[in-house]
Design a protein around this motif. Structure first.
Motif, short mmCIF file in Angstrom:
data_model
loop_
_atom_site.label_atom_id
_atom_site.label_comp_id
_atom_site.label_asym_id
_atom_site.label_seq_id
_atom_site.Cartn_x
_atom_site.Cartn_y
_atom_site.Cartn_z
N SER A 54 1.07 4.25 -2.78
CA SER A 54 0.51 5.55 -2.40
C SER A 54 1.55 6.67 -2.31
N THR B 247 -0.38 7.90 1.89
CA THR B 247 -1.69 8.02 2.50
C THR B 247 -2.13 6.67 3.04
N LEU B 248 -2.89 6.71 4.10
CA LEU B 248 -3.50 5.53 4.69
C LEU B 248 -4.86 5.99 5.19
N ARG B 249 -5.88 5.60 4.45
CA ARG B 249 -7.25 6.08 4.68
C ARG B 249 -7.24 7.60 4.62
N HIS B 250 -7.58 8.27 5.73
CA HIS B 250 -7.64 9.74 5.73
C HIS B 250 -6.34 10.38 6.19
N PHE B 251 -5.36 9.57 6.57
CA PHE B 251 -4.09 10.08 7.04
C PHE B 251 -3.16 10.30 5.86
N ARG B 252 -2.47 11.42 5.89
CA ARG B 252 -1.45 11.73 4.90
C ARG B 252 -0.20 12.16 5.66
N HIS C 146 0.84 -1.20 0.00
CA HIS C 146 0.00 0.00 0.00
C HIS C 146 0.88 1.25 0.00
#
Length: 157
Positions: A43, A56-61, A39
């Motif tokens: 990303s 990015t991981l879901r809503h985290f950047r 992932h």
């Protein structure tokens, strides 16, 4: 009353490092979860306005730290010059941008010139590097590649 903050908070490194050989660590510990590593590979993004790399991981950047390159060449078709990069994108090799890594002699090239005119570094994994080197030909002007039937000289490697 303080002015309302708009947009995401400022980016700062948070301990995630992409190493020269494609390994990921967080706060010095290797990331062993294969799907999470994959992932992160997919990303990686470059933010030209901030001149930073993020994942990015879901809503985290979050901003990442690079040892050398943000992208890795996973596959190459030497005949067409088409590269497949670690983020899943594909583009044509700019043979004039090839050079050796001062770190360990792996091949590097420049990619994503639409984001940064000078291009962003991509490092060849050993398999694609071997494929590329097997396709090198010697011509009147020195070493080069035949990409889409057109002779492309290589820089002094």
């Amino acid at each position: 009353m303080a002015a309302e903050r708009r947009g995401p908070p400022p980016l700062r490194p948070f301990g995630l490092v992409l190493h020269h050989d494609g390994r990921w660590t967080h706060d010095g510990e290797p990331i062993r979860h294969r799907k999470l590593r994959e992932h992160f590979d997919r990303s990686v993004r470059y933010l030209p306005d901030e001149r930073k790399y993020v994942v990015t991981l879901r809503h985290f950047r979050g901003e990442i730290t690079l040892e050398e390159a943000a992208f890795f060449v996973r596959d190459i078709d030497p005949a067409s010059g088409r590269l497949t990069l670690s983020d899943g994108s594909a583009e044509r090799l700019d043979a004039s941008s090839l050079h050796w890594s001062p770190r360990d002699g792996a091949l590097l090239c420049r990619v994503k010139t639409s984001l940064e005119p000078a291009g962003l570094l991509a490092r060849f994994f050993p398999g694609p590097q071997a494929e590329l080197l097997q396709a090198v030909e010697e011509g009147d002007a020195g070493l080069g590649l035949r990409i889409d039937g057109v002779w492309t000289p290589l820089p002094d490697l």
